[in-house]
Every structure is written in structure tokens, then in C-alpha cells.
Design an enzyme around this catalytic site. Structure first.
Site: not given
Ligand code: F6P
Length: 532
Positions: A197, A203, A257-258, A343, A374, A500
Site C-alpha cells: 500500500k 520487508e 491494508g488488512r 491489529e 494431535h 520499526k
Molecule cells: O503491519 C503494519 C502494516 O502497516 C499493516 O497494516 C499492513 O498491512 C502491512 O504493514 C503492510 O503494509 P504495506 O502494504 O504498506 O507494505
């Protein structure tokens, strides 16, 4: 505060009246308990939500419905639908529901058309890689909401996948994730989707850069435009990364995002199952939207799931919920819901900037049955911890292998029955005496089950795109309802920022570009240990 309202006080009194009552006795006292505490959703192939094994009575749901009115959930729904900035800390509307309305608004329709065109081009082989070969592998690079939804749904709809295309997901910053995924792939026939987003997430940006290096080492820089597409709200950053704007799929800051699976973030899923089935999933979600917006609270599936979580968390003191899908295909649902629920609702500060004054989101975890049986079910049955379980099963199998599904259902229903009724010392002794072991009295205490462990069972028809869409929307609206009931903003996530921030400060120290300073002795010691 919600805890000061009369509705809350009524619930408190009711909980104290119920204290000490065992579920087994509640069942014995009311032969119609199942009928009384089960809700069906007939519009969509007859879903069944069985709340009879929760520690509630016929009085509980009307009291929770009183809280729904007190918290003005209908008013909050109206605000969401009108596009009011109900994500007040970020000044944003919350309009993921607009992504599945039919007909879609113009900006949504344009992106959906672009997604359909892209899916058709990949599936037909019209889209070619830099060497002229068709794409065989899609690698989605994203994390959190840009990963968990499409990943979960891709697995959930494994029975619906198109042939000749494999869809992979890479999320972790640990290079092992990307390296092991790429190990079996050929650059010539691989296409990367960079899903973010913000297009700044550490990452995702690191994995995207490494994927790009892998591709260009084999095919050269010019190959990027045939092997990289992006999904983002930050199209300028996509261009700066070197992805052709023609290969970018937009979404908007009014999609959290979620909650973004329904947007272009669903592209890898649409590629896996085909765009028509992706559309069927949107239609399933829209059907659940309609149900949520119109059904009275005591017949409203999202409201009921929310009521049960709130009741268990705040009135029975159950701080944990185990999500137990008796469906291998729904194996990633617990992980997906961990983000959606924890979240969104793992917060203590209400919309007024003050503590909400009660426990909020329970800890959610889970594993598909029967595997969990199990592993950790021993603790559920005899560990002495009270928690709530949520069983999900489908009446028909998505992979109908002879002999499997009936056994799966038998196990699912057996577990909720055992958790509910338990086994008394007298029953345990009677069973042992019947079997005549050498010393029944010795073994009997080990075979006692306290029971009274509450559970919900959601019985779905067959898992298909429509059902899955409705299921995900069910949980989205449950989260929405709990946010309104607890007076929380379910749409921000400030809690993920602090770590972060510290990681950014530590990175130059670990890289050896800055002295190790202004850190606690444990952190300094850990950094030193890595350097040595
Ligand atoms: O975990 C924090 C967060 O902002 C989430 O809400 C989001 O889904 C995720 O990081 C990834 O963010 P982006 O889509 O901006 O890479």
C-alpha cells in the site's frame, strides 16, 4: 465509557447470575437449546451458526443487543457507508465495502477491468516474458495485509485453481523466504507482483530489490517491464522503483491494508483462480455486507460473533480464542484473522483518547483440525485454562475423497461436544470399571474432563469463492462491530510503529556504520555478540 452504561451493568448482573452453571446442565435443562441459540443464514446456501455451546442463555443475546443500540452500531455503519473519516487518527474513510458493491463506482471499475485484462493476458499466454515465453510462476511479494489475505484465499480455493500457473507468496525479511521460493523457478517464466500500500515497507522493498537482482542477473535490466508489476496507492514510488506505470494497479487510502483483499491486492488470487471466480468472491462478500447492514442484531452473523467475543472477554474473563477450521483449505485462516482482529482491536485507548476500561481483543490462535487434536487439544480438555473455541466446518468437501469428510465432521462435532460436557469422576470410574483394568481408582482422576469449555460452530456449505468471500466479510464486520462496541478505532495500527522506529535506529549499529550508543545493555550485548 461503555463500561459505565446501563446495558453493560445489565450484562454484568446477568453474568453473575450465570456464574457456576455448567454447560452440561444448561443443555439438560432445555431440550430446545440448540434451536434457540442457532442462527441460519438462508440467503447463502444455508449457513448455520451454533452458539448453543457458548456459556449463554436465551437472555444473553437480547442484553448484548441492548449494547449494540447503546453503542449506536447502526449509526457507525451509516457513517462507514457514507464515507465519513471514521479512521479518525489517520483522517481516512473506511470503504472496503465499496470494492465489492455492484455496480462498482468508476475508479473501482477501472482497476477491476485492468485486473481482468491482466489475468486474461497471463492465462492465455498473450503476456510474454522477456524471452518470449509465457509466464508459469507468479511470486507475490508483500507483507501483512498485502500478503495474508490473498495467500489465505489462494490456499482456501485450491480446488478452483487454473491449470499451468503456480502462485507463490514471499513476505518474510529473512532471505530464506525469497531464496527458497526462487530456488525452483526460472527467471524467463516468472513474474513478480510487488504489493505494498505504502511502497515503503522495509520487508517488501528488500525482497523486491533482491528479486529484481535475481531477474536482471539472468535477463538484464530491460526484462523488468515484462516481469514486474506493482500494486500500491503510491504510484510515484512504484515508478521510482522502475516499474512501468502501465504495469501498476492502484488502490486508495480509504482501503485499510488488512481489508484490502478485494482491491488490486487480490490480483495474485485472481491469477490463481481466474477473474470470474474472483468476481464471485466479491459477490459473496457483497451478500454478507447486505446481511450485516439489514439483519437485526440477534440474527446478524457478524454481530453475533462480536457479541460472543465481547461476552467471553469482558464478562467471563476468557482472554483466548482458538480458531479451529476443520478444513485443510482454511488452514491459513487463523493467521489471516490474527492480523484482521488483533491489529484492528488489540488496543486499549478509545476514540475519546482514554482507556476503554475493559479487556478488548482476545488472543487469537489456531490450527486446522484434525492436526491440532494431535498437538494442543490435550490442554483444551484438561489444562485447566478457560478459553473459547471456534469451530468451522463445511457440509460438503472441496476435495471429496471417499471416506474422509464424514470422519472429519465426526471429529469436529466430537471435540465441541467433549469440551462442552466434560466427563465426571463417576463417569470416568464407571468406564474404567466396565473395562476392568487392574486398579480403576488409580486411573480415574486422569480421565476426568471438567468440560464447560465454550465453543461456537460455524457450519458452511461447500467452500467456494462465494462462500469464502462471505466468510471473510463476516469477520471484517465482526471486527467493525467490536470496534463500535468498545469505542475503538479498528482501522489504525500505531502499535506496530514503535518497533520499526527502533529497528531503523539499530540497523546502522548492526551494519557497523554507527557506534553502538543510546541502547540498553541487553541490546548492546546482542549487537556485540553478532559482530564478534
Ligand atoms: O503491519 C503494519 C502494516 O502497516 C499493516 O497494516 C499492513 O498491512 C502491512 O504493514 C503492510 O503494509 P504495506 O502494504 O504498506 O507494505
Amino acid at each position: 465509557m461503555v463500561v459505565d452504561t446501563p446495558a453493560w451493568q445489565h450484562l454484568k448482573r446477568h453474568a453473575s447470575d450465570l456464574r457456576g452453571q455448567h454447560l452440561r446442565d444448561l443443555f439438560a435443562a432445555d431440550p430446545n437449546r440448540f434451536q434457540r441459540l442457532t442462527v441460519r443464514w438462508k440467503q447463502s446456501n444455508d449457513w448455520l451458526l451454533d452458539l448453543s455451546k457458548q456459556r449463554i442463555t436465551a437472555e444473553t443475546l437480547p442484553l448484548l443487543a441492548e449494547l449494540w443500540q447503546t453503542a449506536d452500531v447502526p449509526g457507525w455503519i451509516a457513517k462507514m457507508r457514507a464515507g465519513a473519516p471514521i479512521n479518525h487518527t489517520e483522517g481516512r474513510a473506511v470503504l472496503h465495502i465499496a470494492l465489492r458493491e455492484n455496480p462498482p463506482r468508476a475508479e473501482v471499475a477501472a482497476v477491476l477491468d485492468k485486473m481482468r485484462g491482466f489475468c486474461d493476458a497471463i492465462h492465455s499466454g498473450h503476456w510474454r516474458g522477456a524471452t518470449g515465453e509465457p509466464i508459469r510462476d507468479i511470486v507475490n511479494i508483500g507483507i501483512g495485509g498485502s500478503d495474508l489475505g490473498p495467500r489465505m484465499a489462494t490456499q482456501a480455493l485450491a480446488a478452483q485453481h487454473v491449470p499451468h500457473l503456480r502462485v507463490h507468496y514471499v513476505a518474510n525479511l529473512d532471505g530464506a523466504d525469497l531464496a527458497t521460493t526462487l530456488a525452483g523457478l526460472a527467471p524467463r517464466t516468472t513474474l513478480f507482483i510487488i504489493a505494498s500500500k505504502t511502497f515503503t515497507t522495509q520487508e517488501t522493498m528488500q525482497n523486491a530489490a533482491s528479486a529484481r537482482a535475481w531477474l536482471t542477473a539472468a535477463l538484464g535490466e530491460a526484462a523488468v517491464s515484462r516481469h514486474f508489476v506493482a500494486i500500491s496507492t503510491a504510484l510515484d514510488k512504484v515508478a521510482a522503483f522502475g516499474i512501468d506505470p502501465a504495469n501498476a494497479f492502484a488502490f486508495w487510502d480509504w482501503v485499510g491494508g488488512r481489508f484490502s483483499l478485494w482491491s488490486a491486492i487480490g490480483l495474485p488470487l485472481a491469477l490463481a483462480i481466474g477473474f470470474d471466480k474472483f468476481s464471485a468472491m466479491l459477490a459473496g462478500a457483497a451478500a454478507m455486507d447486505e446481511h450485516f447492514f439489514s439483519a437485526p442484531p440477534q440474527e446478524n452473523l457478524p454481530a453475533l460473533l462480536a457479541f460472543i467475543d465481547l461476552w467471553n472477554s469482558d464478562f467471563l474473563g476468557l482472554q483466548t480464542r482458538a480458531l479451529l477450521p476443520y478444513s485443510q483449505s482454511l488452514g491459513l485462516l487463523p493467521r489471516y484473522l490474527q492480523q484482521l482482529e488483533m491489529e484492528s482491536l488489540g488496543k486499549q485507548v478509545g476514540r475519546d483518547g482514554k482507556s476503554v476500561g475493559c479487556p478488548t481483543q482476545p488472543i487469537l490462535w489456531g490450527e486446522p483440525g484434525t492436526n491440532g487434536q494431535h498437538a494442543f487439544y490435550q490442554l483444551l480438555h484438561q489444562g485447566g485454562r478457560a478459553l473459547s473455541c471456534e469451530f468451522i466446518a463445511c457440509r460438503a468437501a472441496d476435495f471429496p475423497l471417499a471416506g474422509h469428510h464424514e470422519k472429519l465432521l465426526a471429529n469436529c462435532f466430537a471435540q465441541s461436544a467433549a469440551l462442552m460436557q466434560g466427563k465426571t469422576a463417576a463417569e470416568a470410574l464407571a468406564e474404567l470399571t466396565a473395562a476392568v483394568p487392574p486398579d480403576p481408582g488409580f486411573l480415574a482422576p486422569y480421565k476426568v474432563f471438567p468440560g464447560n469449555q465454550p465453543s461456537t460452530t460455524l457450519l458452511l456449505p461447500k467452500l467456494d469463492p462465494h462462500t469464502l468471500g462471505a466468510l471473510i466479510a463476516l469477520y471484517e464486520h465482526k471486527v467493525f462491530t467490536l470496534g463500535a462496541l468498545w469505542n475503538l478505532n479498528a482501522f489504525d495500527q500505531w502499535g506496530v510503529e514503535y518497533g520499526k522506529q527502533i529497528a531503523n535506529a539499530l540497523l546502522p549499529m548492526i551494519e557497523g556504520k554507527a557506534p553502538v550508543a543510546d541502547v540498553d545493555s541487553s541490546t548492546a550485548g546482542l549487537i556485540a555478540a553478532c559482530k564478534s
